[in-house]
Design an enzyme around this catalytic site. Sequence first.
Site, mmCIF file in Angstrom:
data_model
loop_
_atom_site.group_PDB
_atom_site.id
_atom_site.type_symbol
_atom_site.label_atom_id
_atom_site.label_comp_id
_atom_site.label_asym_id
_atom_site.label_seq_id
_atom_site.Cartn_x
_atom_site.Cartn_y
_atom_site.Cartn_z
ATOM 1 N N GLU A 119 93.411 54.096 41.849
ATOM 2 C CA GLU A 119 92.253 53.322 41.370
ATOM 3 C C GLU A 119 91.361 54.193 40.481
ATOM 4 O OE1 GLU A 119 90.902 50.643 40.960
ATOM 5 O OE2 GLU A 119 91.201 49.204 42.576
ATOM 6 N N ASP A 120 90.658 53.563 39.569
ATOM 7 C CA ASP A 120 89.656 54.264 38.782
ATOM 8 C C ASP A 120 88.374 54.441 39.587
ATOM 9 O OD1 ASP A 120 89.321 51.534 38.802
ATOM 10 O OD2 ASP A 120 88.780 51.357 36.688
ATOM 11 N N LYS B 143 81.904 55.104 45.171
ATOM 12 C CA LYS B 143 80.453 54.936 45.358
ATOM 13 C C LYS B 143 80.187 54.756 46.855
ATOM 14 C CE LYS B 143 79.538 52.673 40.917
ATOM 15 N NZ LYS B 143 79.290 51.353 40.270
ATOM 16 N N ASP C 8 85.482 50.607 31.913
ATOM 17 C CA ASP C 8 84.972 49.880 30.745
ATOM 18 C C ASP C 8 83.632 49.213 31.007
ATOM 19 O OD1 ASP C 8 86.061 47.883 32.552
ATOM 20 O OD2 ASP C 8 85.754 46.463 30.920
ATOM 21 N N PHE D 102 76.228 52.114 37.386
ATOM 22 C CA PHE D 102 77.381 51.704 36.594
ATOM 23 C C PHE D 102 77.838 52.838 35.674
ATOM 24 C CE2 PHE D 102 79.611 49.455 33.192
ATOM 25 C CZ PHE D 102 80.453 48.660 33.944
ATOM 26 N N VAL D 103 79.157 53.107 35.676
ATOM 27 C CA VAL D 103 79.713 54.181 34.840
ATOM 28 C C VAL D 103 80.824 53.641 33.932
ATOM 29 C CG1 VAL D 103 79.148 56.181 36.295
ATOM 30 C CG2 VAL D 103 81.199 54.846 36.803
ATOM 31 N N ARG E 149 86.778 52.548 27.487
ATOM 32 C CA ARG E 149 87.839 53.133 28.328
ATOM 33 C C ARG E 149 88.374 54.435 27.751
ATOM 34 N NH1 ARG E 149 89.210 49.224 32.120
ATOM 35 N NH2 ARG E 149 89.287 47.054 31.422
ATOM 36 N N ASP F 121 84.147 50.729 44.638
ATOM 37 C CA ASP F 121 82.723 50.397 44.659
ATOM 38 C C ASP F 121 82.426 49.778 46.034
ATOM 39 O OD1 ASP F 121 80.158 49.531 44.025
ATOM 40 O OD2 ASP F 121 80.748 48.224 42.410
HETATM 41 P P1 5GP Z 1 85.063 46.913 44.260
HETATM 42 O O1 5GP Z 1 86.054 45.811 44.505
HETATM 43 O O2 5GP Z 1 85.370 48.189 45.010
HETATM 44 O O3 5GP Z 1 83.643 46.455 44.458
HETATM 45 O O4 5GP Z 1 85.124 47.255 42.735
HETATM 46 C C1 5GP Z 1 86.253 47.736 42.180
HETATM 47 C C2 5GP Z 1 86.355 47.359 40.731
HETATM 48 O O5 5GP Z 1 85.085 47.038 40.143
HETATM 49 C C3 5GP Z 1 86.866 48.541 39.976
HETATM 50 O O6 5GP Z 1 88.276 48.567 39.921
HETATM 51 C C4 5GP Z 1 86.222 48.355 38.612
HETATM 52 O O7 5GP Z 1 87.014 47.507 37.818
HETATM 53 C C5 5GP Z 1 84.923 47.661 38.901
HETATM 54 N N1 5GP Z 1 83.773 48.591 38.975
HETATM 55 C C6 5GP Z 1 83.037 48.906 40.064
HETATM 56 N N2 5GP Z 1 82.048 49.776 39.770
HETATM 57 C C7 5GP Z 1 82.175 50.032 38.451
HETATM 58 C C8 5GP Z 1 81.455 50.897 37.548
HETATM 59 O O8 5GP Z 1 80.489 51.604 37.868
HETATM 60 N N3 5GP Z 1 81.889 50.903 36.250
HETATM 61 C C9 5GP Z 1 82.949 50.151 35.834
HETATM 62 N N4 5GP Z 1 83.275 50.245 34.552
HETATM 63 N N5 5GP Z 1 83.638 49.329 36.646
HETATM 64 C C10 5GP Z 1 83.266 49.291 37.953
#
Ligand code: 5GP
Length: 179
Positions: A102-103, A134, A162, A155-156, A168, A106
């Site tokens: 994963e990138d 995070k 992206d 947010f990053v 990206r 969150d």
């Molecule tokens: P989660 O399901 O853990 O809340 O979020 C995961 C997805 O949300 C990540 O794969 C990404 O696509 C997006 N995401 C969450 N936080 C960020 C952030 O700070 N920046 C970006 N660009 N995408 C995020």
Amino acid sequence: MKEVTILDKTFIKYIPDEEINAAVDRIAAQINHDYQDEPPLILITLNGAIVFAVDLLKELTISAQITCVKVSSYQGTESTNHIKNLIGLTDDVRGRRVLIVEDIVDTGRTYKYLWDMLQEAGVSDLRIATMTLKPDAYKLDLPVHYVGFSIPNKFVVGRGLDYDGYGRQLRDIYQLKID
Ligand code: 5GP
């Protein structure tokens, strides 16, 4: 570049390229060690994890195979509760070790979604490697096994991440500037 502007927002450099490369090397070394007896199927989550996954793959010495899925939960700079499965699992993962790449993790909703899907599909062992986490937003008990950077709940963009499809390609990770 100390700052970048993408669409209507300005971002400040937060994690430089060299530090990300060092984190990639550290995680790759751990994966090479942990999977030496039974290599995993590496599951890359499109689109964001592409850059981190390519960086990581180049440092792996184990004979891992790769596959991709595409799920989406974000709109603009906000996470939504609803996860869309845009490209599903095409490989038979029953009895296999799977490593999700994963990138960013969150809230963990995407991870939980993949976790449930892969457990249902009968994986023997499941781990996750993420470039960023995070911790203040993460709401699950599931372990996050390999983490590049624990970052604040801001947010990053960059290094695969992206803002509305842009940013990206940036080598460094940038954080949203709040004036
Ligand atoms: P989660 O399901 O853990 O809340 O979020 C995961 C997805 O949300 C990540 O794969 C990404 O696509 C997006 N995401 C969450 N936080 C960020 C952030 O700070 N920046 C970006 N660009 N995408 C995020």
